[in-house]
Design an enzyme around this catalytic site. Structure first.
Site, PDB file in Angstrom:
ATOM      1  N   SER A  13     -33.096 -43.247 -76.867  1.00 30.49           N
ATOM      2  CA  SER A  13     -32.949 -44.170 -78.005  1.00 30.49           C
ATOM      3  C   SER A  13     -33.798 -45.424 -77.949  1.00 30.49           C
ATOM      4  O   SER A  13     -33.857 -46.169 -78.929  1.00 30.49           O
ATOM      5  CB  SER A  13     -31.492 -44.573 -78.169  1.00 30.49           C
ATOM      6  OG  SER A  13     -30.757 -43.525 -78.733  1.00 30.49           O
ATOM      7  N   SER A  18     -31.801 -43.950 -81.385  1.00 33.81           N
ATOM      8  CA  SER A  18     -30.935 -44.728 -82.234  1.00 33.81           C
ATOM      9  C   SER A  18     -31.396 -46.180 -82.447  1.00 33.81           C
ATOM     10  O   SER A  18     -30.917 -46.824 -83.381  1.00 33.81           O
ATOM     11  CB  SER A  18     -29.525 -44.752 -81.643  1.00 33.81           C
ATOM     12  OG  SER A  18     -29.511 -45.458 -80.416  1.00 33.81           O
ATOM     13  N   LYS A  30     -30.383 -55.332 -80.907  1.00 33.95           N
ATOM     14  CA  LYS A  30     -29.722 -54.142 -81.456  1.00 33.95           C
ATOM     15  C   LYS A  30     -28.245 -54.444 -81.665  1.00 33.95           C
ATOM     16  O   LYS A  30     -27.618 -55.072 -80.802  1.00 33.95           O
ATOM     17  CB  LYS A  30     -29.924 -52.973 -80.488  1.00 33.95           C
ATOM     18  CG  LYS A  30     -29.374 -51.639 -80.995  1.00 33.95           C
ATOM     19  CD  LYS A  30     -29.647 -50.515 -79.992  1.00 33.95           C
ATOM     20  CE  LYS A  30     -29.174 -49.168 -80.492  1.00 33.95           C
ATOM     21  NZ  LYS A  30     -29.442 -48.075 -79.527  1.00 33.95           N
TER      22      LYS A  30
END
Lengths: 485, 96
Positions: A175, A151, A76
């Site tokens: 997330s 997210s 990420k």
């Protein structure tokens, strides 16, 4: 090769079915073919990955048999990677090459893993749909008209689409778990403090926690074992032995006590999601677990408390983006105040600005006690709900989200987006671990079963998830490839 | 608790966040009003005597031995800065 688990890929490498270079090259070819449409990567690091793959192949030839060596993963874009753009999904950091690696990145590299690149995400991890990214929305590989969740939407979509066998995510209010659920993969949010936050760009420091996203609980067990542990560079990381998560996977579930929080099965829960979850519970009963209803009476206060605490911490954390030391800087500032104000106005997107304003307002003179102090008191009540429930049961189960993935562009109103996280947010406030595992579909869109455990019970959660995956094949399903048009 | 135009302007100034115009400020008044209405559910709860929870494990800050552990890496860290000279960060003139 691209739908195999890390565990299977490791066997393939060991047996000589393919090399790390072949595997890595294959995944980059897939990214090239399919990611133009999905948009799960912000940056790919092909040259570095192939160099690392060659090194892994050479090491394996000399007897390197570490379980994760030579296996690729996606990271990420919230984790600092030295010399590689680390954007956090924001224009503010579009030009930022991190001068150091996050501890988690260092640890996974030390375990022999190969980074394919950096995945798309909501800007500064503020969002539940991946639509707030400066780099554009991500499409759900199962249904291109749907969001992948957020997210960590890029990480989840990359794994689901067979572009990476695993990915790193972070979870501040759901997330990891919500995008894992929406994309039909397995995602674990560890206990607060289990994984170092050093080099993980801060959003809400008392809630943020990194964790693995992969095709199986077994893979998550390998990844967590490599990521977890005390770090002198993160004073909130916990000094506590990292257990052998893989060794715990095969513990039988006979006698396991499962609690179903009645608040997680109430109004607003999609009926297809509920059916899938009830079916998963029946699987657990067939494995010898017992099920009872429990109550988490302050559940309805989790989203309100979170939207005081998280923006307050964010407004403080994000004050570092001042156009002086790194990141975006406006052109021709008239004076210092203009430098700050215009740099931040240009660098941040709407959702980030909204949260900075909320956080600044609630922390400001005259409002602090009514908002921040009150939210922290409610936070204790929410944590106590979980502690009380775990006096009665071993784990809690319910849906990861009230609906399957919603349509791209469907939620324009911030509050309706926030309320999507109703089942995940309390977990971060309480600091306990949670995992989402694939448990069926609502139409074309996957449903995730969320399993919650006591502080530091990751081993038990992975065991409980793994046993489900031995009895079901939801985690083995994958969406059809779709060429970029 | 309602939020007013002046509150948004004050928060934006405190956060050093430039707003383009009044229309942008009005947009945030609307958004923040909705968010704070949702947050106001907290006010209905009796929290008398409940200690605020700032860390989920109630941990307190650990201290490490007071030893030098990092070396000077000024050039590395300034390589990503927008404007530097002779090891200093450049900002608009503050003192005339």
């Amino acid at each position: 090769m691209h739908h195999k688990t890390l565990t299977e890929l490791a066997q393939g490498l060991k047996a000589g079915d393919f090399s790390s270079r072949e595997l890595t090259t294959h995944l980059f070819e897939r990214i090239e073919r399919f990611d133009g449409d999905i948009n799960s990567f912000i940056t790919v690091t092909r040259d570095q990955a192939l160099t690392a793959a060659d090194a892994a192949d050479a090491a394996r030839a000399k007897g390197d048999s570490r379980p994760l060596a030579g296996l690729p993963l996606a990271i990420k874009d919230i984790f600092c990677t030295q010399g590689v753009r680390t954007s956090c999904g924001s224009k503010m950091l579009d030009n930022f090459e991190a001068p150091y690696n996050a501890t988690v990145v260092e640890k996974l590299e030390a375990a022999g893993m190969i980074s394919l690149g950096k995945t798309n995400m909501d800007e500064f991890a503020m969002g539940s749909s991946n639509e707030t990214s400066y780099y554009g929305a991500v499409k759900n590989p199962w249904d291109r008209s749907a969001i992948p969740g957020g997210s960590s939407g890029g990480s989840a979509a990359a794994v689901a689409a067979g572009l990476a066998p695993a990915a790193m995510g972070t979870d501040t209010g759901g997330s990891i778990r919500q995008p894992a659920a929406f994309c039909g993969i397995t995602g674990l949010k560890p206990t607060y403090g289990r994984v170092s936050r050093y080099g993980m760009i801060a959003f809400a420091s008392s809630l943020d926690q990194g964790g693995p996203m992969a095709r199986s609980a077994e893979d998550c067990a390998h990844l967590l074992g490599a990521m977890a542990g005390h770090d002198l560079r993160d004073s909130t990381s916990v000094s506590r032995v990292v257990p052998d998560y893989v060794a715990e996977l095969d513990t039988p579930l006979a006698g396991l006590k499962i609690g179903l929080p009645k608040e997680y099965f109430g109004d607003g829960l999609d009926s297809d999601v509920e059916s899938a979850i009830q079916e998963a519970i029946r699987v657990y009963e067939s494995l010898g677990a017992t099920v009872c209803e429990v109550s988490l009476p302050h559940t309805h206060l989790a989203v309100p408390a979170y939207y005081v605490i998280a923006p307050a911490e964010a407004s403080s954390n994000l004050s570092r983006y001042d156009g002086v030391r790194f990141g975006h800087r406006c052109d021709n500032p008239a004076d210092l105040e203009d430098l700050y104000k215009r740099t931040r106005a240009e660098g941040f997107g709407d959702e980030v600005k909204r949260r900075i304003l909320i956080g600044t307002h609630t922390l400001s003179e005259g409002f602090f006690d009514a908002y921040y102090r009150k939210a922290q008191q409610v936070r204790r009540l929410i944590r106590q709900d979980f502690l009380d429930a775990f006096d009665q049961v071993d784990v809690l189960m319910g849906p990861a989200a009230p609906t399957p993935a919603f349509d791209l562009g469907a939620k324009k109103d911030p509050v309706s987006m926030y309320l999507q996280d109703i089942y995940t947010i309390a977990v971060n406030l309480a600091g306990i671990p949670g995992i989402s595992v694939p448990a069926g579909f609502a139409g074309k869109r996957p449903v995730g079963l969320q399993i919650l455990g006591k502080h530091f019970a990751e081993g038990q959660l992975l065991n409980v998830a793994h046993q489900f995956q031995q009895a079901t094949d939801w985690h083995r399903r994958h969406p059809a490839d779709q060429e970029t048009t | 608790m309602a939020i007013e135009h002046a509150d948004v302007l004050r928060a934006a100034h405190l956060a050093r966040l430039g707003l383009k115009d009044d229309a942008e400020a009005h947009g945030y008044v609307d958004d923040l009003t909705h968010i704070l209405e949702m947050v106001d559910r907290l006010q209905a709860v009796d929290t008398e005597g409940v200690a605020p929870l700032s860390h989920p494990l109630d941990a307190t800050q650990r201290l490490r031995p007071d030893e030098v552990t990092e070396s000077n890496q000024r050039e590395t860290f300034q390589a990503c800065a927008p404007a530097t000279t002779e090891g200093l960060y450049l900002v608009p003139r503050v003192v005339e």
